[in-house]
Design a protein around this motif. Structure first.
Motif, PDB file in Angstrom:
ATOM      1  N   HIS A 189       9.593  17.670 -46.805  1.00  0.00           N
ATOM      2  CA  HIS A 189      10.243  16.698 -47.688  1.00  0.00           C
ATOM      3  C   HIS A 189       9.279  15.530 -47.913  1.00  0.00           C
ATOM      4  O   HIS A 189       9.561  14.390 -47.529  1.00  0.00           O
ATOM      5  CB  HIS A 189      11.554  16.203 -47.082  1.00  0.00           C
ATOM      6  N   PRO A 190       8.130  15.795 -48.535  1.00  0.00           N
ATOM      7  CA  PRO A 190       7.081  14.777 -48.617  1.00  0.00           C
ATOM      8  C   PRO A 190       7.432  13.599 -49.514  1.00  0.00           C
ATOM      9  O   PRO A 190       6.762  12.566 -49.449  1.00  0.00           O
ATOM     10  CB  PRO A 190       5.880  15.562 -49.179  1.00  0.00           C
ATOM     11  N   LEU A 191       8.453  13.730 -50.356  1.00  0.00           N
ATOM     12  CA  LEU A 191       8.812  12.634 -51.263  1.00  0.00           C
ATOM     13  C   LEU A 191      10.048  11.863 -50.789  1.00  0.00           C
ATOM     14  O   LEU A 191      10.546  11.006 -51.508  1.00  0.00           O
ATOM     15  CB  LEU A 191       9.068  13.193 -52.672  1.00  0.00           C
ATOM     16  N   ARG A 192      10.529  12.152 -49.603  1.00  0.00           N
ATOM     17  CA  ARG A 192      11.658  11.399 -49.041  1.00  0.00           C
ATOM     18  C   ARG A 192      11.092  10.128 -48.401  1.00  0.00           C
ATOM     19  O   ARG A 192      10.612  10.130 -47.261  1.00  0.00           O
ATOM     20  CB  ARG A 192      12.398  12.261 -48.024  1.00  0.00           C
ATOM     21  N   GLU A 193      11.144   9.043 -49.135  1.00  0.00           N
ATOM     22  CA  GLU A 193      10.395   7.841 -48.764  1.00  0.00           C
ATOM     23  C   GLU A 193      10.890   7.226 -47.460  1.00  0.00           C
ATOM     24  O   GLU A 193      10.099   6.714 -46.668  1.00  0.00           O
ATOM     25  CB  GLU A 193      10.457   6.814 -49.896  1.00  0.00           C
ATOM     26  N   GLY A 194      12.195   7.245 -47.220  1.00  0.00           N
ATOM     27  CA  GLY A 194      12.692   6.686 -45.964  1.00  0.00           C
ATOM     28  C   GLY A 194      12.155   7.428 -44.759  1.00  0.00           C
ATOM     29  O   GLY A 194      11.784   6.822 -43.746  1.00  0.00           O
ATOM     30  N   LEU A 195      12.096   8.747 -44.866  1.00  0.00           N
ATOM     31  CA  LEU A 195      11.562   9.572 -43.783  1.00  0.00           C
ATOM     32  C   LEU A 195      10.085   9.281 -43.565  1.00  0.00           C
ATOM     33  O   LEU A 195       9.622   9.133 -42.422  1.00  0.00           O
ATOM     34  CB  LEU A 195      11.778  11.046 -44.124  1.00  0.00           C
ATOM     35  N   GLU A 226       3.587  13.594 -59.187  1.00  0.00           N
ATOM     36  CA  GLU A 226       4.742  14.444 -59.452  1.00  0.00           C
ATOM     37  C   GLU A 226       5.871  13.709 -60.160  1.00  0.00           C
ATOM     38  O   GLU A 226       6.614  14.314 -60.935  1.00  0.00           O
ATOM     39  CB  GLU A 226       5.258  15.054 -58.147  1.00  0.00           C
ATOM     40  N   LEU A 227       6.042  12.412 -59.882  1.00  0.00           N
ATOM     41  CA  LEU A 227       7.159  11.677 -60.478  1.00  0.00           C
ATOM     42  C   LEU A 227       6.706  10.559 -61.403  1.00  0.00           C
ATOM     43  O   LEU A 227       7.525  10.004 -62.142  1.00  0.00           O
ATOM     44  CB  LEU A 227       8.059  11.093 -59.372  1.00  0.00           C
ATOM     45  N   GLY A 228       5.431  10.178 -61.330  1.00  0.00           N
ATOM     46  CA  GLY A 228       4.939   9.094 -62.162  1.00  0.00           C
ATOM     47  C   GLY A 228       5.481   7.737 -61.775  1.00  0.00           C
ATOM     48  O   GLY A 228       5.660   6.858 -62.626  1.00  0.00           O
ATOM     49  N   VAL A 229       5.762   7.534 -60.479  1.00  0.00           N
ATOM     50  CA  VAL A 229       6.306   6.262 -60.006  1.00  0.00           C
ATOM     51  C   VAL A 229       5.464   5.742 -58.849  1.00  0.00           C
ATOM     52  O   VAL A 229       4.680   6.482 -58.233  1.00  0.00           O
ATOM     53  CB  VAL A 229       7.775   6.409 -59.550  1.00  0.00           C
ATOM     54  N   ASP A 230       5.631   4.447 -58.548  1.00  0.00           N
ATOM     55  CA  ASP A 230       4.975   3.831 -57.405  1.00  0.00           C
ATOM     56  C   ASP A 230       5.870   3.934 -56.184  1.00  0.00           C
ATOM     57  O   ASP A 230       7.085   4.180 -56.295  1.00  0.00           O
ATOM     58  CB  ASP A 230       4.681   2.360 -57.713  1.00  0.00           C
ATOM     59  N   PRO A 231       5.329   3.717 -54.976  1.00  0.00           N
ATOM     60  CA  PRO A 231       6.159   3.736 -53.773  1.00  0.00           C
ATOM     61  C   PRO A 231       7.289   2.720 -53.856  1.00  0.00           C
ATOM     62  O   PRO A 231       7.132   1.631 -54.417  1.00  0.00           O
ATOM     63  CB  PRO A 231       5.168   3.394 -52.654  1.00  0.00           C
ATOM     64  N   GLY A 232       8.428   3.072 -53.267  1.00  0.00           N
ATOM     65  CA  GLY A 232       9.579   2.181 -53.244  1.00  0.00           C
ATOM     66  C   GLY A 232       9.425   1.081 -52.212  1.00  0.00           C
ATOM     67  O   GLY A 232       8.446   1.014 -51.459  1.00  0.00           O
ATOM     68  N   GLU A 233      10.442   0.240 -52.154  1.00  0.00           N
ATOM     69  CA  GLU A 233      10.367  -0.960 -51.310  1.00  0.00           C
ATOM     70  C   GLU A 233      10.207  -0.614 -49.836  1.00  0.00           C
ATOM     71  O   GLU A 233       9.413  -1.240 -49.128  1.00  0.00           O
ATOM     72  CB  GLU A 233      11.628  -1.803 -51.514  1.00  0.00           C
TER      73      GLU A 233
END
Length: 693
Positions: A189-195, A226-233
């Motif tokens: 789950h490489p895009l699960r930012e909380g993890l 993959e999503l074209g977004v920056d890291p979340g908070e």
């Protein structure tokens, strides 16, 4: 009676698993179990059973499935367990004690865990909860929107429990274990930012700052690509905290006596809630003054979370690592079971449980399992020394599945624990180094991270000394060479080691008395049974001739058969004969025997990646210029090379089971290997070994 949703949908009574029938019937049962003791309308069941527009007779089909389920449950003695499937007008009600459903027990255990307030108890509770999982939730049901949503919700709850387990280990100051638990899930789950954020902080606290920062940059690139977004908070905040060494917002509270004078319950056992004796801190022996709690500031890199050395006679922790993809990666910084050069300490950590979850749908291999039992069990044929058994065979034949299934079936014979490592010998990437595996094993056996020797030889010596008086089972999967295996062999006479490899590993047989167990393709009967287990027996029974042909076209390889079954599962309207017809086209066969990055071609690429360029060319020559059977002399004549040199090259191909020596100087190549050789697929696959060994 037990009902399982956390993996394949099954019902078991005291004797065995009850026959539930085809996926649609399992889907009806799953919907009823997801809402136990609640009426479920025919419309809800219809939506779960058909992915597309249901037929006009859908209500009749649902009634038939409910009737069959009612009879199956009655045959398993449902009434004595308080289980009853009844009709309520145009709806159905499955009445049962909810504790019989694994998903309910999982939710209860996870809800009881308090990772920061009571981390010792939380580790035991969460470990027990996660061991209930046997694979992806609701396996074997129809991929309809209602069931897909339910499976996704269950998976989210599992990931939340894994994150909570990492938090509990962190609260105890056991940051290596926290990182091991979280890292295994972050891979899938490489895009699960909380993890990923939690993993970064655990790595930093374990003294692995560079690994933590690498994880951030890797995730940042993935999000952008993959999503074209920056890291979340949350991800950015973890990154800043690591860079500045600021407070991480999560206390690093070691247990009394720096994380060593406590008892973490082993898996499967609910921790006691007894209050400590008056004047005694919880988990601290009488007369011991616990150290003050730290302020929660982020410890510097390299810190183990310990505050002071433990008092004499303090009991080491019994916490064990937790599962990921069915296996619990080792971790933690618990005290060693014995002082260096001293006698055994009064207590030991709980036995490590590092095996992957048992393989689903395992069938056959009765003779090979009996051979493993004879050679590996204490008191068996190899009982004079530490038993060493080598399971070898071609890619996709099921070596890992056999070894893991046997290890689970005989776990009681090894009360001091089960260790497991994927050595990645034929995975298309970098193989595991013995020093890395030894570190993981020593952490699992309770050695503090700071006490593990830097030298691989010294670490191997410590490992052997710890195993000398224990009954351990060690499974070394997917080994490339004997040299990779030898440092990982335990020395204790009550220990046993299972090694799986695509290579014969003749060196282990010659110098370490390894007992070889050769794994061959499944016979037709077992191959058809495997198709029936994956697809549902009804689908196979309606076209037995096509089922037999599919087994032949797949060369009896379990990996190929499962890939074929995946094609049929994705196309529920296909009959078996339609896929058999498609597989007869040799140009399409390897492509059809693949599912995403898993399949025969990917497995063979990983094997061929370990060959020299000359041997790759020889394999291509065999595939394009000869029939299935070849003579060494004819090959040498065609290649214009010395016969002895050619025989040596053929032996190297046979050693990794790309060909088989049928008689002296006579070799045979399977149809699937021949097709692969004809296509010239000689590049390593970057993904993970689909056979696991």
């Amino acid at each position: 009676m037990e009902f399982s949703l956390l993996g394949p949908v099954t019902v078991t009574d005291e004797r065995a698993e009850l026959p539930l029938g085809p996926p649609k019937r399992r889907s009806v049962l799953a919907m009823l179990l997801l809402q136990p003791n609640t009426t479920v309308s025919v419309e809800q069941l219809t939506a779960s059973v058909w992915e597309e527009e249901p037929p006009e007779h859908a209500r009749t089909v649902i009634q038939g499935h409910v009737s069959k389920l009612r009879a199956t449950l009655a045959g398993g003695g449902a009434e004595q367990y308080g289980v009853e499937l009844t009709t309520r007008g145009s709806a159905y009600l499955l009445r049962l004690p909810e504790s019989l459903v694994d998903a309910h027990r999982f939710s209860e255990l996870a809800a009881l865990a308090r990772p920061t307030a009571a981390p010792e108890q939380a580790v035991g509770l969460l470990h027990e909860a996660l061991t209930l999982w046997r694979g992806p939730a609701l396996t074997g049901t129809v991929s309809s929107p209602p069931l897909a949503a339910a499976a996704h919700a269950l998976e989210e709850r599992r990931l939340t429990a894994v994150e909570s387990l990492g938090t509990a280990y962190g609260s105890l100051g056991e940051h290596d274990r926290a990182a091991a638990v979280l890292a295994a899930e972050a891979v899938t789950h490489p895009l699960r930012e909380g993890l990923v954020a939690a993993l970064m902080l655990a790595l930093y606290r374990a003294g692995r700052q560079s690994d933590a920062l690498d994880r951030y940059h890797h995730t940042r690139r993935l999000l952008a690509d993959e999503l074209g977004v920056d890291p979340g908070e949350r991800l950015r905040a973890a990154y800043q905290r690591i860079l500045t060494g600021a407070h991480a917002g999560q206390p690093d509270r070691p247990a009394a006596g720096p994380g060593r004078n406590r008892t973490v319950p082993p898996p499967g056992r609910t921790p006691p809630d007894a209050a400590p004796a008056p004047g005694t801190a919880a988990g601290t022996p009488p007369g011991t003054v616990p150290p003050p709690r730290p302020t929660g500031a982020l410890p510097p890199p390299g810190s183990t979370g310990a505050v002071t050395p433990p008092p004499a006679g303090a009991e080491p922790p019994t916490g064990a690592p937790g599962p990921a993809d069915g296996a619990w990666p080792p971790g933690g910084s618990a005290g060693p079971p014995r002082a260096a050069g001293g006698p055994t300490a009064p207590g030991r950590p709980a036995p490590p449980q590092l095996l992957p979850r048992p393989p689903a749908g395992f069938l056959g291999r009765t003779a090979e399992s009996a051979q493993l039992t004879r050679l590996a069990l204490p008191g068996g044929a190899a009982s004079a020394d530490s038993a060493l058994v080598l399971v070898s065979g071609p890619a996709g034949v099921g070596k890992t599945a056999l070894a893991v299934r046997w290890a689970h079936s005989h776990a009681d014979a090894f009360p001091d624990g089960r260790l497991f490592a994927d050595l990645r010998g034929f995975s298309g990437g970098e193989e595991a180094q013995p020093g890395q595996v030894l570190r993981e094993f020593l952490l699992a056996l309770g050695v503090e991270a700071a006490r593990i020797p830097e030298s691989a030889d010294a670490a191997a010596a410590l490992y052997r000394s710890l195993a000398a008086d224990r009954a351990l089972l060690v499974v070394l999967d997917n080994a490339r060479s004997s040299a990779q295996v030898r440092p990982l062999l335990p020395a204790g006479p009550a220990c046993a080691t299972l090694v799986t490899s695509r290579s014969r590993l003749d060196g282990l047989v010659a110098t370490d008395s390894a007992r070889p167990v050769r794994l061959h393709a499944l016979d037709t009967e077992d191959g058809v049974a495997l198709l029936g287990a994956v697809l549902g027996q009804d689908r196979v029974t309606e076209d037995p001739a096509a089922a037999h042909e599919l087994v032949a076209l797949c060369n009896g390889l379990p990996l190929a058969l499962r890939a074929a079954a995946a094609q049929l599962t994705a196309r529920p309207r296909w009959r078996l004969a339609r896929l058999a017809s498609a597989l007869r086209d040799e140009r399409k066969r390897l492509a059809l025997l693949s599912a995403e990055d898993t399949g025969v071609a990917a497995a063979l690429r990983a094997s061929v990646a370990r060959l020299s360029a000359d041997d790759v060319r020889l394999l291509a020559t065999l595939g394009t210029s000869f029939a299935r059977e070849v003579d060494a002399g004819a090959v040498a004549e065609l290649a214009g090379s010395d016969p002895d040199v050619t025989r040596d090259a053929l032996d190297r191909l046979a050693e990794v089971h790309l060909i088989d020596e049928e008689a002296t100087n006579r070799y045979v190549m399977s149809d699937l290997v021949k097709l692969f050789a004809q296509e010239g697929r000689d590049r390593p696959d970057p993904g993970r070994d689909p056979d696991g060994g």
